[in-house]
Design a protein around this motif. Structure first.
Motif, PDB file in Angstrom:
ATOM      1  N   ARG A 188       0.834  -1.210   0.000  1.00 12.71           N
ATOM      2  CA  ARG A 188       0.000   0.000   0.000  1.00 12.71           C
ATOM      3  C   ARG A 188       0.863   1.253   0.000  1.00 12.71           C
ATOM      4  NH1 ARG A 188      -1.000   3.349   3.753  1.00 12.71           N
ATOM      5  NH2 ARG A 188      -0.246   1.978   5.409  1.00 12.71           N
ATOM      6  N   ILE A 189       1.912   1.268   0.816  1.00 12.32           N
ATOM      7  CA  ILE A 189       2.797   2.431   0.898  1.00 12.32           C
ATOM      8  C   ILE A 189       3.476   2.692  -0.441  1.00 12.32           C
ATOM      9  CG2 ILE A 189       4.959   3.256   1.931  1.00 12.32           C
ATOM     10  CD1 ILE A 189       4.011   1.938   4.557  1.00 12.32           C
ATOM     11  N   LEU A 190       3.948   1.624  -1.087  1.00  7.54           N
ATOM     12  CA  LEU A 190       4.599   1.777  -2.394  1.00  7.54           C
ATOM     13  C   LEU A 190       3.612   2.255  -3.452  1.00  7.54           C
ATOM     14  CD1 LEU A 190       6.907  -1.395  -2.445  1.00  7.54           C
ATOM     15  CD2 LEU A 190       7.566   0.977  -1.970  1.00  7.54           C
ATOM     16  N   ALA A 191       2.393   1.711  -3.417  1.00 12.97           N
ATOM     17  CA  ALA A 191       1.371   2.120  -4.391  1.00 12.97           C
ATOM     18  C   ALA A 191       0.997   3.581  -4.193  1.00 12.97           C
ATOM     19  CB  ALA A 191       0.133   1.235  -4.258  1.00 12.97           C
ATOM     20  N   ASP A 192       0.831   3.993  -2.941  1.00 14.51           N
ATOM     21  CA  ASP A 192       0.473   5.381  -2.653  1.00 14.51           C
ATOM     22  C   ASP A 192       1.561   6.347  -3.110  1.00 14.51           C
ATOM     23  OD1 ASP A 192      -1.873   4.514  -1.554  1.00 14.51           O
ATOM     24  OD2 ASP A 192      -1.280   4.812   0.542  1.00 14.51           O
ATOM     25  N   ALA A 193       2.822   5.879  -3.087  1.00  9.75           N
ATOM     26  CA  ALA A 193       3.945   6.724  -3.495  1.00  9.75           C
ATOM     27  C   ALA A 193       4.212   6.640  -4.993  1.00  9.75           C
ATOM     28  CB  ALA A 193       5.202   6.335  -2.722  1.00  9.75           C
ATOM     29  N   GLY A 194       3.438   5.808  -5.698  1.00  9.23           N
ATOM     30  CA  GLY A 194       3.611   5.674  -7.145  1.00  9.23           C
ATOM     31  C   GLY A 194       4.858   4.919  -7.547  1.00  9.23           C
ATOM     32  N   VAL A 195       5.344   4.051  -6.671  1.00  3.66           N
ATOM     33  CA  VAL A 195       6.530   3.242  -6.989  1.00  3.66           C
ATOM     34  C   VAL A 195       6.090   2.047  -7.830  1.00  3.66           C
ATOM     35  CG1 VAL A 195       8.419   1.856  -6.067  1.00  3.66           C
ATOM     36  CG2 VAL A 195       7.693   3.941  -4.870  1.00  3.66           C
ATOM     37  N   GLU A 196       6.714   1.894  -8.996  1.00  2.00           N
ATOM     38  CA  GLU A 196       6.348   0.806  -9.909  1.00  2.00           C
ATOM     39  C   GLU A 196       7.519  -0.148 -10.089  1.00  2.00           C
ATOM     40  OE1 GLU A 196       5.091   2.745 -13.470  1.00  2.00           O
ATOM     41  OE2 GLU A 196       3.161   3.366 -12.634  1.00  2.00           O
ATOM     42  N   GLY A 197       7.208  -1.344 -10.586  1.00  2.88           N
ATOM     43  CA  GLY A 197       8.251  -2.317 -10.903  1.00  2.88           C
ATOM     44  C   GLY A 197       8.794  -3.059  -9.700  1.00  2.88           C
ATOM     45  N   VAL A 198       7.996  -3.137  -8.623  1.00  5.76           N
ATOM     46  CA  VAL A 198       8.443  -3.842  -7.420  1.00  5.76           C
ATOM     47  C   VAL A 198       7.466  -4.975  -7.110  1.00  5.76           C
ATOM     48  CG1 VAL A 198       8.909  -3.687  -4.949  1.00  5.76           C
ATOM     49  CG2 VAL A 198       9.540  -1.794  -6.455  1.00  5.76           C
ATOM     50  N   GLU A 199       8.001  -6.179  -7.013  1.00  6.01           N
ATOM     51  CA  GLU A 199       7.197  -7.349  -6.626  1.00  6.01           C
ATOM     52  C   GLU A 199       7.532  -7.703  -5.185  1.00  6.01           C
ATOM     53  OE1 GLU A 199       6.821 -12.139  -7.592  1.00  6.01           O
ATOM     54  OE2 GLU A 199       7.884 -10.832  -9.009  1.00  6.01           O
TER      55      GLU A 199
END
Length: 204
Positions: free
Chosen positions: A18-29
């Motif tokens: 959720r934190i990564l999505a909210d920050a717009g971080v892409e390409g992370v599994e």
């Protein structure tokens, strides 16, 4: 980029996602421990939260060749010089006996007046790359220790913790919804500090 989380706790994984999505971080599994080849997990014998978080993150990166993130967290009571601290999960002797841990802590603090019951949930998150790059971040959730358990949500010391954010409402962290708790939590604050590091690693 695969990012190994040194845990199988679904709540921890979803919080990071959720934190990564909210920050717009892409390409992370985001990958849990049970999705990689099993390896001997290190003994958490560090003296600090940072020591234990680094032990787990270093082991994950070394054993899997993946960037690894790990956390160690607990309750720090000012009157007890920061204890239970790293011993939070086994304060009463066993590991993970929430009721016994809570009862022991309440007994130790029974005669401490309200103005000396300050405490904080503390989380230290460590991120380690296979090449040995290391990043450490700490998050704190300030509050006070209640005199009896209140609420049925959460786990651990949640029923004894009155967040500073909730003093007016008088709600313990065990009375907050998962969404409310995630927005305030010590772990969320620590993870948020590592977002830009993860973004940069994913872009390499």
């Amino acid at each position: 980029m695969q990012l190994l989380v040194a845990s199988n706790n679904a709540k921890k994984l979803s919080e990071l996602e959720r934190i990564l999505a909210d920050a717009g971080v892409e390409g992370v599994e985001v990958t849990p421990l049970n999705a990689v080849r099993a390896y001997p997990e290190p003994v958490e014998d560090g003296r600090t939260f940072a020591d234990n978080a680094l032990l787990k993150a270093r082991a994950g990166a070394r054993e899997t060749g993946l960037v690894c993130i790990a956390d160690d967290s607990g309750l720090a009571v000012e009157e007890l010089n920061g204890m239970p601290g790293v011993l939070s999960a086994r304060w009463s002797g066993g590991h993970g006996d929430d009721a016994a841990n809570n009862a022991l802590l309440l007994g130790q603090m029974a005669h401490v007046p309200d103005d000396r019951r300050s405490c904080a949930f503390v989380s230290v998150c460590a991120l380690v790359t296979p090449s040995g790059e290391e990043h450490v971040a700490e998050g704190r959730w300030e509050g006070a220790l209640l005199r009896e358990p209140v609420g049925d949500n959460g786990f651990g010391y949640d029923p004894l913790f009155l967040p500073a954010d909730e003093v007016a409402a008088g709600r313990s962290s065990a009375q907050l919804s998962p969404e409310e708790k995630n927005a305030l939590s010590h772990r969320g604050k620590a993870l948020a500090q590592l977002v830009e590091v993860i973004r940069e690693l994913a872009a390499r």
